[in-house]
Scaffold this motif. Structure first.
Motif, PDB file in Angstrom:
ATOM      1  N   THR A   1      -4.010   1.592  -3.126  1.00 43.62           N
ATOM      2  CA  THR A   1      -4.288   2.773  -1.808  1.00 43.62           C
ATOM      3  C   THR A   1      -5.044   3.034  -1.469  1.00 43.62           C
ATOM      4  O   THR A   1      -6.093   1.547  -1.470  1.00 43.62           O
ATOM      5  CB  THR A   1      -3.776   4.576  -2.989  1.00 43.62           C
ATOM      6  OG1 THR A   1      -4.791   4.180  -3.551  1.00 43.62           O
ATOM      7  CG2 THR A   1      -2.469   4.583  -3.790  1.00 43.62           C
TER       8      THR A   1
ATOM      9  N   GLN B   1       0.772  -1.399  -0.759  1.00 40.21           N
ATOM     10  CA  GLN B   1       0.263   0.052  -0.172  1.00 40.21           C
ATOM     11  C   GLN B   1       0.854   0.997  -0.298  1.00 40.21           C
ATOM     12  O   GLN B   1       1.906   1.634   1.074  1.00 40.21           O
ATOM     13  CB  GLN B   1      -0.864   0.209   1.272  1.00 40.21           C
ATOM     14  CG  GLN B   1      -2.162   0.626   1.090  1.00 40.21           C
ATOM     15  CD  GLN B   1      -2.750   1.143   2.495  1.00 40.21           C
ATOM     16  OE1 GLN B   1      -3.310  -0.458   2.449  1.00 40.21           O
ATOM     17  NE2 GLN B   1      -3.819   1.807   2.509  1.00 40.21           N
TER      18      GLN B   1
ATOM     19  N   ASP C   1       0.162   3.929  -0.097  1.00 42.76           N
ATOM     20  CA  ASP C   1      -0.548   5.864   0.901  1.00 42.76           C
ATOM     21  C   ASP C   1      -0.530   5.734   2.399  1.00 42.76           C
ATOM     22  O   ASP C   1      -0.682   6.776   2.974  1.00 42.76           O
ATOM     23  CB  ASP C   1      -1.580   5.876   0.471  1.00 42.76           C
ATOM     24  CG  ASP C   1      -2.559   5.537   0.581  1.00 42.76           C
ATOM     25  OD1 ASP C   1      -1.776   3.777   1.227  1.00 42.76           O
ATOM     26  OD2 ASP C   1      -3.997   5.237   0.581  1.00 42.76           O
TER      27      ASP C   1
END
Length: 264
Positions: free
Chosen positions: A94, A63, A65
């Motif tokens: 994200t 991921q 973010d």
């Protein structure tokens, strides 16, 4: 990080339970943590792959973010380069794209790797593993402490078969203190504790040990005591270094037949 800054300005000791990002303790000699720091976990994961003759061609799925995932990937990549581990494929998502991983799964399948590093949390991992079923069969999925709890997230434990993770806590460890904690937790909450619960439990006893060592609850006394104590916790025997990081052993577990199995 703002809490840590405020605590530093007020000369207040702060003990983080699950805040694993490297930056959390930076610039504050009053701050400590019970969980593993992300940079240590990424390095340990690459070392484990190297030392146990696991496939040297890997894919990474993470991921992009959140600090947790990004920090783990950064340290994993640095150590992978040292150990001759080749990252054949890298796929990201994200928060806003965490429901459909079909494109990423296809790319990982096309890369032909047998090992997929997934330094993500259990909720997103359950979606990924469910969607990967039938497409990435036979692959080994390897994650870190954020994966703990995966068995309670997937609709069928078969989706998590062969998942490996690095964790400070294994609920099936034979240690007496671990088993008494697991039983008490199950009696109260009706489920098996994961590493987040275990780190939280140990945090309370670390504070108790620091207070006993200091003979005081003054912040300066507690801070001095933190590097002098040894706590026999459910996540292992832990001491703290001058940087506020815990010194304790990592455990590697693999999900076999729907249950955690310790990997030596």
């Amino acid at each position: 990080a703002s809490i840590v800054t405020a605590a530093n300005e007020d000369d207040m000791m702060i003990l983080n339970t699950t805040a694993s990002a490297d930056a959390v303790l930076e610039g504050n000699s009053n701050a400590f943590r019970v969980c593993f720091v992300d940079s240590a976990q990424g390095k340990l994961a690459a070392d484990f792959i190297d030392e146990n003759n696991m496939p040297k061609d890997v894919a990474i799925f993470y991921q992009s973010d959140i600090d947790y995932s990004v920090g783990l990937v950064k340290s994993f990549k640095a150590e992978a380069e040292e150990k001759g581990i080749t990252i054949k494929e890298e796929q990201t998502f994200t928060k806003d794209t965490a429901t459909d991983f079909s494109t990423q799964i296809s790319a990982i399948a096309a890369s032909g790797v047998d090992l997929v590093f997934i330094p993500i949390y259990a909720a997103e991992a359950s979606t990924f593993l469910t969607q990967a079923s039938g497409k990435l069969d036979g692959k080994t999925f390897f994650g870190c402490d954020g994966l703990d709890g995966i068995l309670t997230k997937v609709s069928d434990v078969a989706y998590a078969e062969n998942v490996m993770m690095l964790t400070p806590f294994a609920s099936d460890a034979p240690d007496e203190n671990v088993q008494s904690f697991v039983k008490a937790y199950q009696d109260k909450y009706g489920s098996t504790p994961d590493q987040f619960a275990a780190d939280g439990y140990d945090t309370v006893y670390v504070i108790k040990a620091a207070m006993e060592q200091a003979g005081s609850i003054e912040s300066a006394d507690l801070i001095a005591a933190m590097t002098e104590i040894t706590v026999d916790g459910v996540t292992g025997t832990v001491t703290f270094n001058a940087d506020g990081e815990p010194e304790k052993g990592a455990k590697f577990v693999k999900i076999v037949d729907g249950a955690y199995t310790a990997v030596e």
